[in-house]
Design an enzyme around this catalytic site. Structure first.
Site, short mmCIF file in Angstrom:
data_model
loop_
_atom_site.label_atom_id
_atom_site.label_comp_id
_atom_site.label_asym_id
_atom_site.label_seq_id
_atom_site.Cartn_x
_atom_site.Cartn_y
_atom_site.Cartn_z
CD GLU A 259 12.58 70.54 92.69
OE1 GLU A 259 13.50 69.87 92.97
OE2 GLU A 259 12.11 71.58 92.88
CD1 TRP A 262 15.07 72.29 90.11
CD2 TRP A 262 17.47 73.00 89.83
NE1 TRP A 262 15.34 73.61 90.51
CE2 TRP A 262 16.68 73.96 90.23
CE3 TRP A 262 18.72 72.89 89.12
CZ2 TRP A 262 17.51 75.03 90.58
CZ3 TRP A 262 19.48 74.11 89.56
CH2 TRP A 262 18.82 75.22 90.28
CD1 TRP A 290 39.42 72.13 99.40
CD2 TRP A 290 37.63 72.72 100.52
NE1 TRP A 290 38.40 72.56 98.44
CE2 TRP A 290 37.35 73.29 99.26
CE3 TRP A 290 36.87 73.14 101.39
CZ2 TRP A 290 36.10 73.53 98.54
CZ3 TRP A 290 35.50 73.66 100.83
CH2 TRP A 290 35.23 73.90 99.65
CG ASN A 325 16.21 68.89 97.90
OD1 ASN A 325 17.49 68.76 97.29
ND2 ASN A 325 15.84 69.90 97.78
CD1 TRP A 343 33.73 71.47 96.03
CD2 TRP A 343 32.93 69.57 95.17
NE1 TRP A 343 34.09 71.33 94.74
CE2 TRP A 343 33.57 70.38 94.18
CE3 TRP A 343 32.35 68.63 94.52
CZ2 TRP A 343 33.86 70.14 92.88
CZ3 TRP A 343 32.43 67.98 93.32
CH2 TRP A 343 33.16 68.75 92.36
CD1 TRP A 366 27.41 66.35 96.35
CD2 TRP A 366 28.12 67.35 98.07
NE1 TRP A 366 27.08 65.78 97.70
CE2 TRP A 366 27.84 66.37 98.83
CE3 TRP A 366 28.83 68.33 99.04
CZ2 TRP A 366 27.66 66.06 100.21
CZ3 TRP A 366 28.93 68.22 100.31
CH2 TRP A 366 28.24 67.04 100.79
P1 FAD Z 1 11.44 64.43 94.25
O1 FAD Z 1 11.37 65.88 95.36
O2 FAD Z 1 10.01 63.80 94.52
O3 FAD Z 1 11.64 65.26 92.77
C1 FAD Z 1 11.35 64.23 91.64
C2 FAD Z 1 12.57 64.16 91.03
O4 FAD Z 1 13.08 65.11 90.38
C3 FAD Z 1 13.90 63.60 91.60
O5 FAD Z 1 13.56 62.17 91.85
C4 FAD Z 1 14.78 64.03 90.66
O6 FAD Z 1 14.95 63.24 89.40
C5 FAD Z 1 14.52 65.37 90.35
N1 FAD Z 1 15.11 66.44 91.34
C6 FAD Z 1 14.61 67.04 92.49
N2 FAD Z 1 15.25 67.88 92.95
C7 FAD Z 1 16.44 67.82 92.08
C8 FAD Z 1 17.83 68.53 92.38
N3 FAD Z 1 18.18 69.45 93.25
N4 FAD Z 1 18.86 68.46 91.22
C9 FAD Z 1 18.50 67.45 90.30
N5 FAD Z 1 17.46 66.62 90.25
C10 FAD Z 1 16.42 66.94 91.14
N6 FAD Z 1 19.50 63.81 93.10
C11 FAD Z 1 19.69 62.59 92.65
O7 FAD Z 1 18.79 62.16 91.68
N7 FAD Z 1 20.98 62.11 92.49
C12 FAD Z 1 21.75 62.42 93.18
O8 FAD Z 1 22.91 62.05 93.41
C13 FAD Z 1 21.76 63.88 93.95
N8 FAD Z 1 22.41 64.16 95.06
C14 FAD Z 1 22.40 65.45 95.64
C15 FAD Z 1 23.12 65.81 96.38
C16 FAD Z 1 23.19 67.13 97.08
C17 FAD Z 1 24.18 67.57 98.11
C18 FAD Z 1 21.79 67.65 96.95
C19 FAD Z 1 21.56 69.13 97.86
C20 FAD Z 1 21.01 67.10 96.39
C21 FAD Z 1 21.02 66.06 95.59
N9 FAD Z 1 20.25 65.35 94.82
C22 FAD Z 1 20.36 64.40 94.03
C23 FAD Z 1 18.90 66.31 94.34
C24 FAD Z 1 17.72 65.82 95.35
O9 FAD Z 1 18.03 66.14 96.83
C25 FAD Z 1 16.97 64.62 94.99
O10 FAD Z 1 16.87 64.28 93.66
C26 FAD Z 1 15.73 64.29 95.83
O11 FAD Z 1 15.91 64.44 97.23
C27 FAD Z 1 15.24 62.88 95.63
O12 FAD Z 1 14.02 62.71 96.30
P2 FAD Z 1 12.88 62.31 95.59
O13 FAD Z 1 13.11 61.52 94.41
O14 FAD Z 1 11.70 61.91 96.34
O15 FAD Z 1 12.51 63.61 94.71
#
Ligand code: FAD
Length: 434
Positions: A259, A262, A290, A325, A343, A366
């Site tokens: 993650e 990512w 759209w 997420n 989007w 997005w």
């Molecule tokens: P955890 O699940 O604990 O993951 C740890 C860290 O890994 C996160 O804090 C983040 O830095 C990184 N990470 C995890 N999943 C992703 C991912 N899919 N993409 C990029 N990094 C990831 N994440 C953001 O940090 N900022 C945003 O603005 C953002 N917008 C999003 C918009 C959409 C439509 C979607 C589907 C996802 C988005 N995410 C975003 C990705 C993800 O949803 C969040 O990082 C995550 O939910 C944050 O919760 P957590 O810190 O507990 O993550």
């Protein structure tokens, strides 16, 4: 003129330890003046009770206090356009070098270029360091030097490079006495910045061995609240990515680690393709017509679509600044595909509300959801908002928490019929993409 100083400019790295730019500044031969600038061109776009501004403000006050109590120093806080602040600093101090850490967003790159020009005109060096990622920009690229546009091979190459890396932690403790001796550096209150204290708090992060160990099994269930909440802390640098990656490796949990990769994947995409901040990565997706119905958008924002899992996510976001997420993917898909709303509208709404908002991750995800991005889900894969409940909130715990009215007569009727919306979406996408 007083004696020479070096400046350290805090931005997305609000911590004293394991902060590479700060560490390099402290090791330099002149006393270090730490500064932070509340940039008015960013502030003017935010609501006055923005939780992220409160968080930055309170974090800075905490750092100031530590530096005052333990080192007879502080952080100078300013508000304005960075160029104007630097002009003022240049007139007040004899500055040799400004140290800071790389910031990769398109606005930040432009800002730093103009600050560099201004400083150089005044014979001041501008030194910046990699701090908020393990690998940046072009460090993980294909063998032909081109950027990766698919996550899995990027992730493999990332790990391969990581295996050969001796990941260093930059302990600053023994250098902190090289800060400028001055406990009355300028400060500002939240009101001076034009903001008020938010009623929302940025959640603390949890990267305990238990959370990381259980992550793979529990991370997909929003009611379990079993993710790390690292997002805003990585965004504002209240934790170091190097320390986080070390923890993830120590627990040997590939999924959690991936993650974090990512995050760097989307950062390098935005760096190489900055136009994707508001243009489809795959240009033909910008041909989609759209519907952009404003009434429907308002209902989506308010969590009143009549689909309980979508509404729960939006209500969680509005109340807390966080959304799980799994639910982000669903509400995003629902907006673009069921409602055929651009989007970019959803991206902008998330940017305003999410505590962990980060341009690269937000835009990247997005566009993934809309189908227009790198390595995106195929457009014909449309989440069913009802079967998603059976998969991820079978006992309705998350829904009951955020949409307690979901079985009442007053709960809104479904804004669209799933089957009809799905067919409409497939026709609209197909006609744009064929
Ligand atoms: P955890 O699940 O604990 O993951 C740890 C860290 O890994 C996160 O804090 C983040 O830095 C990184 N990470 C995890 N999943 C992703 C991912 N899919 N993409 C990029 N990094 C990831 N994440 C953001 O940090 N900022 C945003 O603005 C953002 N917008 C999003 C918009 C959409 C439509 C979607 C589907 C996802 C988005 N995410 C975003 C990705 C993800 O949803 C969040 O990082 C995550 O939910 C944050 O919760 P957590 O810190 O507990 O993550």
């Amino acid at each position: 003129m007083t004696k020479k100083v070096n400046i350290f400019w805090f931005r997305r790295d609000l911590r004293l330890d394991d902060n590479l730019g700060f560490y390099e500044a402290l090791k330099s031969e002149h006393p270090v003046l730490p500064i932070f600038i509340f940039d008015t061109s960013i502030l003017e776009k935010l609501p006055k009770n923005d939780a992220r501004v409160t968080f930055i403000f309170e974090t800075l006050q905490g750092l100031r206090q530590t530096l005052q109590d333990e080192h007879g120093s502080s952080i100078a806080i300013f508000k304005g356009k960075p160029e104007d602040t630097y002009k003022q600093l240049i007139s007040e101090y004899d500055i040799e070098t400004v140290f800071t850490n790389h910031d990769y967003e398109p606005y930040a790159t432009e800002r730093d270029n103009s600050i560099k020009t201004l400083l150089e005109k005044n014979n001041i060096e501008f030194k910046t360091y990699k701090d908020q990622v393990i690998f940046e920009k072009s460090e993980v690229v294909k063998n032909d030097g081109k950027p990766y546009m698919v996550y899995t091979p990027y992730m493999r190459k990332w790990k391969e490079k990581f295996r050969n890396l001796d990941l260093e932690i930059f302990y600053t403790n023994s250098y902190l006495d090289n800060l400028i001796e001055h406990s009355r550096l300028p400060n500002l209150s939240l009101a001076d910045i034009g903001f008020e204290k938010s009623s929302q708090e940025i959640a603390a992060y949890d990267v305990t061995p238990t959370l990381i160990k259980n992550y793979e099994a529990t991370r997909n269930f929003p009611a379990k609240d079993a993710t790390s909440r690292l997002g805003p802390h990585l965004r504002f640098g209240t934790v170091s990515i190097r320390k986080m990656v070390k923890k993830a490796i120590a627990e040997d949990n590939e999924v959690f680690w991936q993650e974090l990769i990512w995050r760097e994947f989307f950062m390098q995409i935005l760096w190489h393709f900055p136009h994707t901040k508001d243009k489809a990565f795959k240009p033909k997706y910008d041909r989609i017509e759209w519907r952009n119905n404003e009434e429907e958008f308002k209902k989506w924002c308010a969590g009143k679509t009549g689909y309980p899992l979508v509404d729960a996510g939006m209500r969680q976001l509005n109340a807390t600044g966080f959304m799980h997420n799994r639910v982000r993917m669903l509400v995003g898909s629902f907006l673009c595909k069921h409602l055929l709303i651009d989007w970019r509208w959803g991206e902008a709404y998330f940017a305003e509300k999410l505590h962990d908002y980060d341009m690269a991750s937000n835009v990247g995800n997005w566009q993934w959801v809309a189908g227009s991005g790198v390595d995106a889900s195929p457009y014909f894969r449309i989440f069913n908002p009802t079967t998603q409940i059976q998969k991820f909130d079978k006992n309705l715990e998350y829904i009951k928490k955020w949409v307690p009215d979901f079985q009442e007569l007053t709960y809104p009727k479904q804004i669209v019929d799933h089957k009809e919306a799905r067919e409409r979406c497939l026709i609209r996408y197909k006609s744009a993409l064929d």
